[in-house]
Design a protein around this motif. Sequence first.
Motif, PDB file in Angstrom:
ATOM      1  N   UNK A 158      25.139 -54.244  14.964  1.00  0.00           N
ATOM      2  CA  UNK A 158      24.648 -53.334  16.006  1.00  0.00           C
ATOM      3  C   UNK A 158      23.139 -53.131  15.875  1.00  0.00           C
ATOM      4  N   UNK A 159      22.688 -52.881  14.660  1.00  0.00           N
ATOM      5  CA  UNK A 159      21.243 -52.700  14.442  1.00  0.00           C
ATOM      6  C   UNK A 159      20.468 -53.961  14.821  1.00  0.00           C
ATOM      7  N   UNK A 160      20.985 -55.111  14.432  1.00  0.00           N
ATOM      8  CA  UNK A 160      20.328 -56.374  14.761  1.00  0.00           C
ATOM      9  C   UNK A 160      20.306 -56.640  16.255  1.00  0.00           C
ATOM     10  N   UNK A 161      21.405 -56.334  16.932  1.00  0.00           N
ATOM     11  CA  UNK A 161      21.461 -56.550  18.376  1.00  0.00           C
ATOM     12  C   UNK A 161      20.461 -55.652  19.104  1.00  0.00           C
ATOM     13  N   UNK A 220      22.614 -49.372   1.486  1.00  0.00           N
ATOM     14  CA  UNK A 220      23.764 -48.482   1.364  1.00  0.00           C
ATOM     15  C   UNK A 220      25.097 -49.192   1.311  1.00  0.00           C
ATOM     16  N   UNK A 221      25.089 -50.490   1.522  1.00  0.00           N
ATOM     17  CA  UNK A 221      26.336 -51.237   1.473  1.00  0.00           C
ATOM     18  C   UNK A 221      27.243 -50.957   2.654  1.00  0.00           C
ATOM     19  N   UNK A 222      26.666 -50.821   3.840  1.00  0.00           N
ATOM     20  CA  UNK A 222      27.445 -50.516   5.042  1.00  0.00           C
ATOM     21  C   UNK A 222      28.259 -51.730   5.490  1.00  0.00           C
ATOM     22  N   UNK A 223      29.172 -51.474   6.397  1.00  0.00           N
ATOM     23  CA  UNK A 223      30.011 -52.542   6.947  1.00  0.00           C
ATOM     24  C   UNK A 223      29.169 -53.503   7.791  1.00  0.00           C
ATOM     25  N   UNK A 224      29.744 -54.662   8.042  1.00  0.00           N
ATOM     26  CA  UNK A 224      29.048 -55.704   8.794  1.00  0.00           C
ATOM     27  C   UNK A 224      28.731 -55.267  10.219  1.00  0.00           C
ATOM     28  N   UNK A 225      29.611 -54.491  10.831  1.00  0.00           N
ATOM     29  CA  UNK A 225      29.387 -54.103  12.230  1.00  0.00           C
ATOM     30  C   UNK A 225      28.121 -53.249  12.356  1.00  0.00           C
ATOM     31  N   UNK A 276      15.492 -49.270  14.489  1.00  0.00           N
ATOM     32  CA  UNK A 276      16.667 -50.101  14.249  1.00  0.00           C
ATOM     33  C   UNK A 276      16.447 -51.024  13.047  1.00  0.00           C
ATOM     34  N   UNK A 277      15.218 -51.470  12.847  1.00  0.00           N
ATOM     35  CA  UNK A 277      14.926 -52.264  11.653  1.00  0.00           C
ATOM     36  C   UNK A 277      15.091 -51.446  10.385  1.00  0.00           C
ATOM     37  N   UNK A 278      14.608 -50.208  10.420  1.00  0.00           N
ATOM     38  CA  UNK A 278      14.774 -49.323   9.270  1.00  0.00           C
ATOM     39  C   UNK A 278      16.250 -48.980   9.031  1.00  0.00           C
ATOM     40  N   UNK A 279      16.982 -48.773  10.126  1.00  0.00           N
ATOM     41  CA  UNK A 279      18.414 -48.482   9.986  1.00  0.00           C
ATOM     42  C   UNK A 279      19.148 -49.676   9.392  1.00  0.00           C
ATOM     43  N   UNK A 280      18.762 -50.878   9.778  1.00  0.00           N
ATOM     44  CA  UNK A 280      19.389 -52.077   9.223  1.00  0.00           C
ATOM     45  C   UNK A 280      19.068 -52.208   7.739  1.00  0.00           C
ATOM     46  N   UNK A 281      17.827 -51.891   7.366  1.00  0.00           N
ATOM     47  CA  UNK A 281      17.447 -51.950   5.957  1.00  0.00           C
ATOM     48  C   UNK A 281      18.214 -50.896   5.141  1.00  0.00           C
ATOM     49  N   UNK A 282      18.339 -49.690   5.695  1.00  0.00           N
ATOM     50  CA  UNK A 282      19.083 -48.639   5.012  1.00  0.00           C
ATOM     51  C   UNK A 282      20.554 -49.021   4.881  1.00  0.00           C
ATOM     52  N   UNK A 283      21.085 -49.675   5.913  1.00  0.00           N
ATOM     53  CA  UNK A 283      22.479 -50.114   5.842  1.00  0.00           C
ATOM     54  C   UNK A 283      22.659 -51.179   4.765  1.00  0.00           C
ATOM     55  N   UNK A 284      21.652 -52.012   4.572  1.00  0.00           N
ATOM     56  CA  UNK A 284      21.722 -53.033   3.524  1.00  0.00           C
ATOM     57  C   UNK A 284      21.748 -52.401   2.137  1.00  0.00           C
TER      58      UNK A 284
END
Length: 70
Positions: free
Chosen positions: A49-52, A40-45, A30-38
Amino acid sequence: MQHSTTPDPAHRLSSGDIADTLLWMVVVASGLANMAASFGGADTWVHLVCGAITVLCAGTLVVRNLRGRR
């Protein structure tokens, strides 16, 4: 001379060890997914979700560790 196929009880994995390993894997994923989302410019949700998921799994690991000290 007999050879035993039964593992030594000291070397067996408990269900707690397996749960801890799975929780650590989810925390890292989930930490890696959050970093990839950062990057990649993903939406806030997606970040929420990754942080939760990270916070819930890390909190569970802390509680399991504290209960194991008793």
